[in-house]
Motif scaffolding. Structure first.
Motif, short mmCIF file in Angstrom:
data_model
loop_
_atom_site.label_atom_id
_atom_site.label_comp_id
_atom_site.label_asym_id
_atom_site.label_seq_id
_atom_site.Cartn_x
_atom_site.Cartn_y
_atom_site.Cartn_z
N ASP A 71 54.73 42.48 33.60
CA ASP A 71 55.68 43.59 33.59
C ASP A 71 54.98 44.94 33.40
O ASP A 71 55.55 45.99 33.74
N ARG A 72 53.75 44.93 32.92
CA ARG A 72 53.00 46.18 32.76
C ARG A 72 52.73 46.87 34.11
O ARG A 72 52.43 48.06 34.14
N HIS A 73 52.85 46.12 35.20
CA HIS A 73 52.60 46.71 36.52
C HIS A 73 53.71 47.67 36.95
O HIS A 73 53.57 48.34 37.97
N GLY A 74 54.78 47.77 36.19
CA GLY A 74 55.84 48.75 36.46
C GLY A 74 56.90 48.24 37.42
O GLY A 74 57.01 47.04 37.68
N ASP A 75 57.68 49.18 37.94
CA ASP A 75 58.77 48.83 38.85
C ASP A 75 58.25 47.97 39.98
O ASP A 75 57.23 48.29 40.59
N GLY A 76 58.92 46.87 40.23
CA GLY A 76 58.50 45.94 41.28
C GLY A 76 57.56 44.85 40.80
O GLY A 76 57.08 44.06 41.60
N TRP A 77 57.31 44.79 39.47
CA TRP A 77 56.36 43.82 38.95
C TRP A 77 56.69 42.38 39.30
O TRP A 77 55.76 41.56 39.42
N PRO A 78 57.96 41.99 39.51
CA PRO A 78 58.20 40.58 39.89
C PRO A 78 57.49 40.17 41.18
O PRO A 78 57.14 39.00 41.35
N SER A 79 57.21 41.12 42.06
CA SER A 79 56.48 40.78 43.29
C SER A 79 55.04 40.36 42.95
O SER A 79 54.48 39.47 43.60
N MET A 80 54.45 40.97 41.94
CA MET A 80 53.10 40.57 41.50
C MET A 80 53.17 39.19 40.88
O MET A 80 52.34 38.33 41.14
N ARG A 81 54.19 38.96 40.04
CA ARG A 81 54.35 37.64 39.42
C ARG A 81 54.47 36.56 40.49
O ARG A 81 53.81 35.53 40.43
N ASP A 82 55.29 36.81 41.50
CA ASP A 82 55.49 35.81 42.55
C ASP A 82 54.22 35.59 43.35
O ASP A 82 53.89 34.46 43.72
N ALA A 83 53.47 36.65 43.61
CA ALA A 83 52.22 36.53 44.38
C ALA A 83 51.17 35.74 43.59
O ALA A 83 50.53 34.86 44.16
N VAL A 84 51.00 36.05 42.32
CA VAL A 84 49.98 35.32 41.57
C VAL A 84 50.42 33.89 41.27
O VAL A 84 49.59 33.00 41.15
N ALA A 85 51.72 33.66 41.21
CA ALA A 85 52.21 32.29 40.99
C ALA A 85 51.80 31.38 42.14
O ALA A 85 51.44 30.22 41.93
N SER A 86 51.81 31.92 43.35
CA SER A 86 51.40 31.10 44.50
C SER A 86 49.89 31.18 44.74
O SER A 86 49.33 30.33 45.40
N GLY A 87 49.23 32.18 44.18
CA GLY A 87 47.80 32.38 44.43
C GLY A 87 46.86 31.76 43.43
O GLY A 87 45.68 31.56 43.72
N TRP A 88 47.34 31.46 42.22
CA TRP A 88 46.46 30.91 41.19
C TRP A 88 46.33 29.40 41.31
O TRP A 88 46.72 28.66 40.42
N SER A 89 45.76 28.94 42.40
CA SER A 89 45.44 27.52 42.52
C SER A 89 44.05 27.30 41.94
O SER A 89 43.12 28.07 42.21
N LEU A 90 43.91 26.27 41.16
CA LEU A 90 42.60 25.94 40.57
C LEU A 90 41.96 24.76 41.29
O LEU A 90 40.97 24.20 40.80
N ASP A 91 42.46 24.39 42.45
CA ASP A 91 41.92 23.26 43.19
C ASP A 91 40.46 23.49 43.62
O ASP A 91 39.62 22.61 43.47
N ALA A 92 40.16 24.68 44.16
CA ALA A 92 38.78 24.97 44.58
C ALA A 92 37.86 25.01 43.37
O ALA A 92 36.71 24.57 43.44
N TYR A 93 38.36 25.52 42.25
CA TYR A 93 37.58 25.51 41.01
C TYR A 93 37.28 24.07 40.60
O TYR A 93 36.15 23.74 40.23
N ALA A 94 38.27 23.19 40.65
CA ALA A 94 38.08 21.78 40.27
C ALA A 94 37.01 21.12 41.13
O ALA A 94 36.23 20.30 40.65
N GLU A 95 36.93 21.48 42.40
CA GLU A 95 35.89 20.95 43.29
C GLU A 95 34.53 21.51 42.93
O GLU A 95 33.53 20.80 42.88
N ALA A 96 34.48 22.82 42.70
CA ALA A 96 33.21 23.50 42.40
C ALA A 96 32.61 23.04 41.08
O ALA A 96 31.39 23.05 40.91
N VAL A 97 33.44 22.66 40.14
CA VAL A 97 32.98 22.31 38.79
C VAL A 97 32.40 20.90 38.72
O VAL A 97 31.69 20.58 37.76
N LYS A 98 32.67 20.08 39.73
CA LYS A 98 32.15 18.71 39.68
C LYS A 98 30.63 18.72 39.61
O LYS A 98 29.99 19.41 40.39
N PRO A 99 30.07 17.97 38.66
CA PRO A 99 28.60 17.96 38.51
C PRO A 99 27.90 17.39 39.74
O PRO A 99 28.43 16.68 40.51
#
Length: 155
Positions: A127-155
């Protein structure tokens, strides 16, 4: 992986097949090995991402033409269990210079056993992003996948 969207935050979590210290190091020092290559603010060839491993450091994208884009500040650095960094990006996906209008990303690492780690990422204060902040929330909700991280972290 699960993702939960709260009113002003987004949380995603994953279990990775890696020891705690390695999971933390890949998320921070190895950020360029798993970060989505299309998720950068500037156009051009990205040569590396640098995560400065200390409070007051930054996350900076480096480009082939010599440009740099410092888009985050390291707010907490507690290896190997926690890191917090700012999201200095505005609703137009450009650098935000008014630091009162930036959100935060907290990542917590918990050892499940010697070879597995539970990772919880919470992007908060959207909400600190100001008017229209729900669009940021929705974008990061779909963008924060950790799948590539899970692959990269494998020893």
């Amino acid at each position: 992986m699960t993702t939960q969207t709260q009113t002003t935050s987004v949380t995603t979590e994953i279990d990775v097949e890696a020891p705690l210290e390695h999971a933390f190091a890949v998320f921070t020092d190895g950020i360029g090995t798993w970060w989505n290559p299309s998720h950068h603010l500037l156009d051009g060839e990205l040569t590396k991402m640098v995560f400065d491993p200390h409070v007051g450091g930054s996350i900076t994208d480096h480009y082939a033409d010599g440009r740099e884009c410092r888009w985050s500040r390291v707010l907490a650095y507690e290896p190997p269990t926690r890191v917090v960094f700012s999201w200095d990006i505005n609703l137009r996906w450009q650098l935000e210079t008014d630091l009162t209008k930036t959100s935060e990303v907290e990542v917590a690492f918990t050892a499940l056993d010697p070879g597995r780690t539970h990772v919880v990422l919470t992007h908060r204060h959207l909400d600190r992003h100001g008017d229209g902040w729900p669009s940021m929330r929705d974008a990061v909700a779909s963008g924060w996948s950790l799948d590539a991280y899970a692959e990269a972290v494998k020893p």
